[in-house]
Design a protein around this motif. Sequence first.
Motif, PDB file in Angstrom:
ATOM      1  N   ARG A  62       0.794  -1.220   0.000  1.00  0.00           N
ATOM      2  CA  ARG A  62       0.000   0.000   0.000  1.00  0.00           C
ATOM      3  C   ARG A  62       0.831   1.277   0.000  1.00  0.00           C
ATOM      4  NH1 ARG A  62      -4.881   1.892   0.479  1.00  0.00           N
ATOM      5  NH2 ARG A  62      -5.282   3.821   1.586  1.00  0.00           N
ATOM      6  N   ASN A  63       1.880   1.348   0.810  1.00  0.00           N
ATOM      7  CA  ASN A  63       2.632   2.590   0.913  1.00  0.00           C
ATOM      8  C   ASN A  63       3.979   2.531   0.206  1.00  0.00           C
ATOM      9  OD1 ASN A  63       0.772   4.188   2.423  1.00  0.00           O
ATOM     10  ND2 ASN A  63       1.248   2.947   4.213  1.00  0.00           N
ATOM     11  N   MET A  64       4.092   1.643  -0.781  1.00  0.00           N
ATOM     12  CA  MET A  64       5.316   1.584  -1.570  1.00  0.00           C
ATOM     13  C   MET A  64       5.527   2.912  -2.272  1.00  0.00           C
ATOM     14  SD  MET A  64       7.902  -0.036  -2.610  1.00  0.00           S
ATOM     15  CE  MET A  64       9.150   0.239  -3.866  1.00  0.00           C
ATOM     16  N   ARG A  65       6.740   3.434  -2.191  1.00  0.00           N
ATOM     17  CA  ARG A  65       7.017   4.735  -2.766  1.00  0.00           C
ATOM     18  C   ARG A  65       7.389   4.611  -4.236  1.00  0.00           C
ATOM     19  NH1 ARG A  65       7.588   8.493   1.163  1.00  0.00           N
ATOM     20  NH2 ARG A  65       9.004   9.836   0.013  1.00  0.00           N
ATOM     21  N   VAL A  66       7.034   5.643  -4.993  1.00  0.00           N
ATOM     22  CA  VAL A  66       7.318   5.672  -6.415  1.00  0.00           C
ATOM     23  C   VAL A  66       8.079   6.943  -6.752  1.00  0.00           C
ATOM     24  CG1 VAL A  66       5.302   4.303  -7.048  1.00  0.00           C
ATOM     25  CG2 VAL A  66       5.111   6.792  -6.943  1.00  0.00           C
ATOM     26  N   ALA A  67       8.904   6.854  -7.796  1.00  0.00           N
ATOM     27  CA  ALA A  67       9.536   8.037  -8.366  1.00  0.00           C
ATOM     28  C   ALA A  67       8.564   8.603  -9.394  1.00  0.00           C
ATOM     29  CB  ALA A  67      10.867   7.671  -9.015  1.00  0.00           C
ATOM     30  N   SER A  68       8.179   9.856  -9.211  1.00  0.00           N
ATOM     31  CA  SER A  68       7.166  10.489 -10.051  1.00  0.00           C
ATOM     32  C   SER A  68       7.765  11.679 -10.781  1.00  0.00           C
ATOM     33  CB  SER A  68       5.986  10.956  -9.178  1.00  0.00           C
ATOM     34  OG  SER A  68       5.155  11.852  -9.878  1.00  0.00           O
ATOM     35  N   ILE A  69       7.603  11.695 -12.104  1.00  0.00           N
ATOM     36  CA  ILE A  69       7.942  12.870 -12.904  1.00  0.00           C
ATOM     37  C   ILE A  69       6.630  13.351 -13.516  1.00  0.00           C
ATOM     38  CG2 ILE A  69       9.376  13.825 -14.736  1.00  0.00           C
ATOM     39  CD1 ILE A  69      10.168  10.325 -13.703  1.00  0.00           C
ATOM     40  N   SER A  70       6.277  14.604 -13.262  1.00  0.00           N
ATOM     41  CA  SER A  70       4.987  15.103 -13.738  1.00  0.00           C
ATOM     42  C   SER A  70       5.128  16.488 -14.342  1.00  0.00           C
ATOM     43  CB  SER A  70       3.959  15.129 -12.601  1.00  0.00           C
ATOM     44  OG  SER A  70       4.344  16.052 -11.596  1.00  0.00           O
ATOM     45  N   THR A  83       0.256  15.150 -16.561  1.00  0.00           N
ATOM     46  CA  THR A  83       0.794  13.905 -17.075  1.00  0.00           C
ATOM     47  C   THR A  83       1.905  13.400 -16.157  1.00  0.00           C
ATOM     48  OG1 THR A  83       0.320  14.652 -19.321  1.00  0.00           O
ATOM     49  CG2 THR A  83       1.797  12.781 -19.092  1.00  0.00           C
ATOM     50  N   PHE A  84       1.823  12.119 -15.827  1.00  0.00           N
ATOM     51  CA  PHE A  84       2.782  11.498 -14.917  1.00  0.00           C
ATOM     52  C   PHE A  84       3.556  10.390 -15.626  1.00  0.00           C
ATOM     53  CE2 PHE A  84      -0.431  13.102 -12.038  1.00  0.00           C
ATOM     54  CZ  PHE A  84       0.262  13.484 -10.906  1.00  0.00           C
ATOM     55  N   LEU A  85       4.831  10.281 -15.286  1.00  0.00           N
ATOM     56  CA  LEU A  85       5.631   9.109 -15.594  1.00  0.00           C
ATOM     57  C   LEU A  85       6.077   8.558 -14.251  1.00  0.00           C
ATOM     58  CD1 LEU A  85       7.137   7.258 -17.594  1.00  0.00           C
ATOM     59  CD2 LEU A  85       9.011   8.921 -17.594  1.00  0.00           C
ATOM     60  N   LEU A  86       5.697   7.311 -13.954  1.00  0.00           N
ATOM     61  CA  LEU A  86       5.939   6.723 -12.642  1.00  0.00           C
ATOM     62  C   LEU A  86       6.792   5.467 -12.748  1.00  0.00           C
ATOM     63  CD1 LEU A  86       2.292   6.822 -11.198  1.00  0.00           C
ATOM     64  CD2 LEU A  86       4.042   8.582 -10.983  1.00  0.00           C
ATOM     65  N   PHE A  87       7.729   5.328 -11.820  1.00  0.00           N
ATOM     66  CA  PHE A  87       8.517   4.117 -11.684  1.00  0.00           C
ATOM     67  C   PHE A  87       8.589   3.748 -10.204  1.00  0.00           C
ATOM     68  CE2 PHE A  87      10.417   6.163 -15.451  1.00  0.00           C
ATOM     69  CZ  PHE A  87      10.317   5.121 -16.367  1.00  0.00           C
ATOM     70  N   PRO A  88       8.669   2.464  -9.883  1.00  0.00           N
ATOM     71  CA  PRO A  88       8.952   2.103  -8.488  1.00  0.00           C
ATOM     72  C   PRO A  88      10.247   2.771  -8.051  1.00  0.00           C
ATOM     73  CG  PRO A  88       8.364   0.160  -9.754  1.00  0.00           C
ATOM     74  CD  PRO A  88       8.536   1.277 -10.743  1.00  0.00           C
ATOM     75  N   GLU A  89      10.291   3.276  -6.836  1.00  0.00           N
ATOM     76  CA  GLU A  89      11.462   4.017  -6.374  1.00  0.00           C
ATOM     77  C   GLU A  89      12.747   3.216  -6.558  1.00  0.00           C
ATOM     78  OE1 GLU A  89      12.733   6.599  -2.423  1.00  0.00           O
ATOM     79  OE2 GLU A  89      11.532   4.791  -2.185  1.00  0.00           O
ATOM     80  N   GLN A  90      12.707   1.936  -6.236  1.00  0.00           N
ATOM     81  CA  GLN A  90      13.915   1.121  -6.336  1.00  0.00           C
ATOM     82  C   GLN A  90      14.340   0.898  -7.782  1.00  0.00           C
ATOM     83  OE1 GLN A  90      11.884  -1.977  -4.212  1.00  0.00           O
ATOM     84  NE2 GLN A  90      11.964  -3.364  -5.951  1.00  0.00           N
ATOM     85  N   GLY A  91      13.402   1.035  -8.731  1.00  0.00           N
ATOM     86  CA  GLY A  91      13.741   0.837 -10.128  1.00  0.00           C
ATOM     87  C   GLY A  91      14.293   2.083 -10.793  1.00  0.00           C
ATOM     88  N   SER A  92      14.001   3.256 -10.223  1.00  0.00           N
ATOM     89  CA  SER A  92      14.429   4.496 -10.870  1.00  0.00           C
ATOM     90  C   SER A  92      15.946   4.618 -10.926  1.00  0.00           C
ATOM     91  CB  SER A  92      13.823   5.706 -10.152  1.00  0.00           C
ATOM     92  OG  SER A  92      14.298   5.803  -8.813  1.00  0.00           O
ATOM     93  N   LEU A  93      16.637   4.103  -9.901  1.00  0.00           N
ATOM     94  CA  LEU A  93      18.098   4.167  -9.880  1.00  0.00           C
ATOM     95  C   LEU A  93      18.687   3.331 -11.010  1.00  0.00           C
ATOM     96  CD1 LEU A  93      20.463   5.379  -8.274  1.00  0.00           C
ATOM     97  CD2 LEU A  93      20.525   3.253  -6.955  1.00  0.00           C
ATOM     98  N   GLU A  94      18.091   2.171 -11.270  1.00  0.00           N
ATOM     99  CA  GLU A  94      18.569   1.320 -12.357  1.00  0.00           C
ATOM    100  C   GLU A  94      18.349   1.980 -13.715  1.00  0.00           C
ATOM    101  OE1 GLU A  94      20.362  -1.504 -14.471  1.00  0.00           O
ATOM    102  OE2 GLU A  94      20.347  -1.380 -12.277  1.00  0.00           O
ATOM    103  N   ILE A  95      17.230   2.696 -13.849  1.00  0.00           N
ATOM    104  CA  ILE A  95      16.953   3.408 -15.103  1.00  0.00           C
ATOM    105  C   ILE A  95      18.012   4.474 -15.347  1.00  0.00           C
ATOM    106  CG2 ILE A  95      15.343   4.979 -16.241  1.00  0.00           C
ATOM    107  CD1 ILE A  95      13.116   3.429 -14.725  1.00  0.00           C
ATOM    108  N   VAL A  96      18.357   5.216 -14.304  1.00  0.00           N
ATOM    109  CA  VAL A  96      19.385   6.247 -14.429  1.00  0.00           C
ATOM    110  C   VAL A  96      20.734   5.608 -14.742  1.00  0.00           C
ATOM    111  CG1 VAL A  96      20.634   8.051 -13.192  1.00  0.00           C
ATOM    112  CG2 VAL A  96      18.164   7.864 -12.941  1.00  0.00           C
TER     113      VAL A  96
END
Length: 207
Positions: A62-70, A83-96
């Motif tokens: 329920r309270n899992m945090r997300v990286a949000s770009i809006s 408009t939002f682009l959302l990734f799980p917080e733990q996944g955003s580092l891998e994307i970068v």
Amino acid sequence: MIEFSELERDALAEAFNLSLGEAAATFSTMVHEEIELSVPTVEVVSHADFVSQVESLLHKTRNMRVASISQCFESDAGFDTRTFLLFPEQGSLEIVRRMLGDDTPIEQITELEQDALAEIGNVIINSCMSSLANLFGARLEGTLPLVETATSSTLLRDRAPDAVMLVARITMSMSAHDISGLVLFVMDVPSLTKFMQELRRVFRMDD
């Protein structure tokens, strides 16, 4: 709750599908990995349903945090959207990491993460919105990207609990790293009304 006809649903899905195609190709180039898109789903939901859907689609608690770009956009056609682009917080580092290169020191990636996510969001979101603007022959003006870490329940904290909104949802997946992101287009009822008028005009649904 507002209901769409089957023809309107098809037109909505097509409009947003077109807007994501080029963005996904650009994102793929940025992260050096093929990006897979889901079929768009478009519906009008309550704020509570929106929260539940984001939680479910991210497959987290329920309270899992997300990286949000809006970004917020205003159109001279009379509709506004956030408009939002959302990734799980733990996944955003891998994307970068994929964007900057796997040999980039982790400390440097952490320092540059917000700027890199803002760049990714800016490219993807503006590509989407430019496509919609071209489709409607309209002009759209957007804010600078806002990058934040939030829970699903705080993403739209400025909306009233009983508000309804149009949510066009598309999942973007980096299959090799099992990371999924969500692109969300959020409108209130007045903007939705104007948006549908433009959509019916473009797809000649009133003829």
